[in-house]
Design a protein around this motif. Structure first.
Motif, PDB file in Angstrom:
ATOM      1  N   LEU A 246       0.840  -1.195   0.000  1.00  0.00           N
ATOM      2  CA  LEU A 246       0.000   0.000   0.000  1.00  0.00           C
ATOM      3  C   LEU A 246       0.876   1.247   0.000  1.00  0.00           C
ATOM      4  CD1 LEU A 246      -1.850  -2.275   1.400  1.00  0.00           C
ATOM      5  CD2 LEU A 246      -3.089  -0.367   2.391  1.00  0.00           C
ATOM      6  N   ALA A 247       0.296   2.366  -0.426  1.00  0.00           N
ATOM      7  CA  ALA A 247       0.980   3.657  -0.353  1.00  0.00           C
ATOM      8  C   ALA A 247      -0.041   4.737  -0.020  1.00  0.00           C
ATOM      9  CB  ALA A 247       1.689   3.979  -1.668  1.00  0.00           C
ATOM     10  N   LEU A 248       0.409   5.759   0.711  1.00  0.00           N
ATOM     11  CA  LEU A 248      -0.476   6.848   1.147  1.00  0.00           C
ATOM     12  C   LEU A 248      -0.505   7.952   0.088  1.00  0.00           C
ATOM     13  CD1 LEU A 248      -2.203   7.848   3.576  1.00  0.00           C
ATOM     14  CD2 LEU A 248      -0.166   9.079   4.356  1.00  0.00           C
ATOM     15  N   PHE A 249      -1.722   8.293  -0.393  1.00  0.00           N
ATOM     16  CA  PHE A 249      -1.856   9.287  -1.457  1.00  0.00           C
ATOM     17  C   PHE A 249      -2.634  10.527  -1.035  1.00  0.00           C
ATOM     18  CE2 PHE A 249      -0.313   5.868  -4.008  1.00  0.00           C
ATOM     19  CZ  PHE A 249       0.308   6.468  -5.091  1.00  0.00           C
ATOM     20  N   ALA A 250      -3.183  10.550   0.169  1.00  0.00           N
ATOM     21  CA  ALA A 250      -3.850  11.756   0.673  1.00  0.00           C
ATOM     22  C   ALA A 250      -3.984  11.636   2.182  1.00  0.00           C
ATOM     23  CB  ALA A 250      -5.226  11.947   0.037  1.00  0.00           C
ATOM     24  N   ALA A 251      -4.014  12.779   2.848  1.00  0.00           N
ATOM     25  CA  ALA A 251      -4.200  12.804   4.299  1.00  0.00           C
ATOM     26  C   ALA A 251      -4.967  14.066   4.662  1.00  0.00           C
ATOM     27  CB  ALA A 251      -2.857  12.769   5.026  1.00  0.00           C
ATOM     28  N   GLY A 252      -5.637  14.022   5.806  1.00  0.00           N
ATOM     29  CA  GLY A 252      -6.379  15.193   6.215  1.00  0.00           C
ATOM     30  C   GLY A 252      -7.032  15.044   7.565  1.00  0.00           C
ATOM     31  N   GLU A 253      -7.821  16.059   7.911  1.00  0.00           N
ATOM     32  CA  GLU A 253      -8.574  16.058   9.163  1.00  0.00           C
ATOM     33  C   GLU A 253     -10.022  16.422   8.873  1.00  0.00           C
ATOM     34  OE1 GLU A 253      -5.028  17.669  12.166  1.00  0.00           O
ATOM     35  OE2 GLU A 253      -6.748  18.928  11.672  1.00  0.00           O
ATOM     36  N   PHE A 254     -10.933  15.745   9.564  1.00  0.00           N
ATOM     37  CA  PHE A 254     -12.341  16.124   9.560  1.00  0.00           C
ATOM     38  C   PHE A 254     -12.688  16.715  10.914  1.00  0.00           C
ATOM     39  CE2 PHE A 254     -12.998  12.208   6.734  1.00  0.00           C
ATOM     40  CZ  PHE A 254     -12.965  12.950   5.566  1.00  0.00           C
ATOM     41  N   LEU A 255     -13.531  17.738  10.920  1.00  0.00           N
ATOM     42  CA  LEU A 255     -14.163  18.210  12.141  1.00  0.00           C
ATOM     43  C   LEU A 255     -15.608  17.726  12.120  1.00  0.00           C
ATOM     44  CD1 LEU A 255     -12.856  21.854  12.621  1.00  0.00           C
ATOM     45  CD2 LEU A 255     -12.626  19.968  14.245  1.00  0.00           C
ATOM     46  N   ILE A 256     -16.028  17.079  13.195  1.00  0.00           N
ATOM     47  CA  ILE A 256     -17.386  16.552  13.285  1.00  0.00           C
ATOM     48  C   ILE A 256     -18.176  17.426  14.242  1.00  0.00           C
ATOM     49  CG2 ILE A 256     -18.791  14.543  13.847  1.00  0.00           C
ATOM     50  CD1 ILE A 256     -16.214  12.877  13.392  1.00  0.00           C
ATOM     51  N   TYR A 257     -19.175  18.110  13.721  1.00  0.00           N
ATOM     52  CA  TYR A 257     -20.057  18.961  14.523  1.00  0.00           C
ATOM     53  C   TYR A 257     -21.360  18.190  14.735  1.00  0.00           C
ATOM     54  CZ  TYR A 257     -16.876  22.508  12.621  1.00  0.00           C
ATOM     55  OH  TYR A 257     -15.763  23.234  12.227  1.00  0.00           O
TER      56      TYR A 257
END
Length: 305
Positions: A246-257
């Protein structure tokens, strides 16, 4: 001893264990006799996406490396989980199949959120939480043991039903006694993968079964329907030795309201990667606070705290 004799005995022994206690040695001894029976292995081809989600604690610094989005380090892996034991950590992720039928979940994000944050399904609570995600792409095919015998999930998960039907077809050459024995055994295993959990010890049967299956050099991991999504969507548990596929192609954060039964998920930060970068800094995403307040029906975020 023939499988048609031993398999029902194995189910009887395992189903009678009081899993509030640690029975790892007993469970491994039982599974040691059944590890060579017929199995359901599917090939998850190269180019497929897997979403890995990780809840973030209050004040926890932003994740900045590929390792942050990979499996839990073994030295921190101390409890049984659905497909992993304290002896072997696993990479957990969510995915969806191609060729979905009408009404099936078409994004792994929903599955990943439900699996990593059961809190979102509780309609009595409100709050704001943050979760990090990494989008992985398979670079080589994965050989996955499929847990698909929970027929209650087949109506919402066409993949499970298709693999189950293919397995039934493969058993046609065997005696009815053998067929009943092996199907009864995997019915029990599927039940263990989809049951409500009160403590990590409740995972013992599914975790140890996964561990022993993954000891086979040609098995990369386990594929099973999402229990927290009532069978919709698919979860993958991959052993660390296979992560080079596998390889990582995107990363991020979600805020859950979340305002009880009203919820919105918004991007907080993100970055697109090339599959080779090991360290990175995410870019801040634009916030749409007015839209958030309108959707979750509050005048101020203070109402969620």
């Amino acid at each position: 001893m023939k499988p048609e004799i031993y398999l029902p005995k194995a189910v009887k022994i395992l189903s009678r264990l009081d899993l509030t206690r640690n029975y790892e040695e007993v469970i491994r001894s039982v599974f040691d006799h059944v590890k060579n029976v017929g199995t359901m292995v599917v090939t998850y081809n190269a180019g497929k996406g897997i979403l890995r989600a990780r809840p973030m604690g209050d004040g926890e610094p932003r994740f900045t490396t590929v390792l942050d989005f990979s499996f839990k380090p073994q030295h921190l892996n101390r409890e049984f989980q659905r497909a992993s034991t304290p002896r072997r950590t696993m990479f957990y992720g969510s995915t969806v199949r191609e060729g979905l039928k009408t009404g099936e979940i078409d994004t792994p994000r929903v599955i990943a959120l439900a699996e990593s944050m059961p809190w979102i399904r509780d309609k009595t609570v409100s709050g704001i939480r943050k979760i990090a995600y990494g989008k992985w792409i398979t670079q080589e095919p994965l050989e996955l043991f499929a847990i698909v015998n929970n027929k209650g999930f087949h109506g919402v998960n066409s993949f499970s039903e298709e693999v189950y039907q293919a397995f039934l077809k493969s058993l046609n050459a065997h005696s009815p006694e053998y067929q009943n024995a092996i199907l009864g055994f995997f019915d029990y295993i599927a039940q263990e993968f989809s049951k409500e959990i009160r403590s990590p010890l409740d995972y013992q049967v599914s975790a140890i079964f996964s561990d022993m299956m993954c000891n086979h050099p040609n098995i990369d991991g386990i594929l099973y329907p999402s229990f927290r999504m009532e069978g919709q969507g698919l979860n993958i548990a991959i052993k660390p030795e296979s992560m080079d596929k596998l390889a990582l192609f995107a990363a991020g954060e979600f805020l859950i309201y979340k305002n009880k039964d009203q919820m919105m998920v918004g991007n907080s930060a993100s970055i697109v990667l090339d599959g080779n970068t090991l360290e990175f800094e995410m870019n801040e995403d634009e916030k749409h606070l007015d839209e958030v307040l309108k959707i979750i029906r509050v005048k101020s975020l203070d109402e969620l705290i």
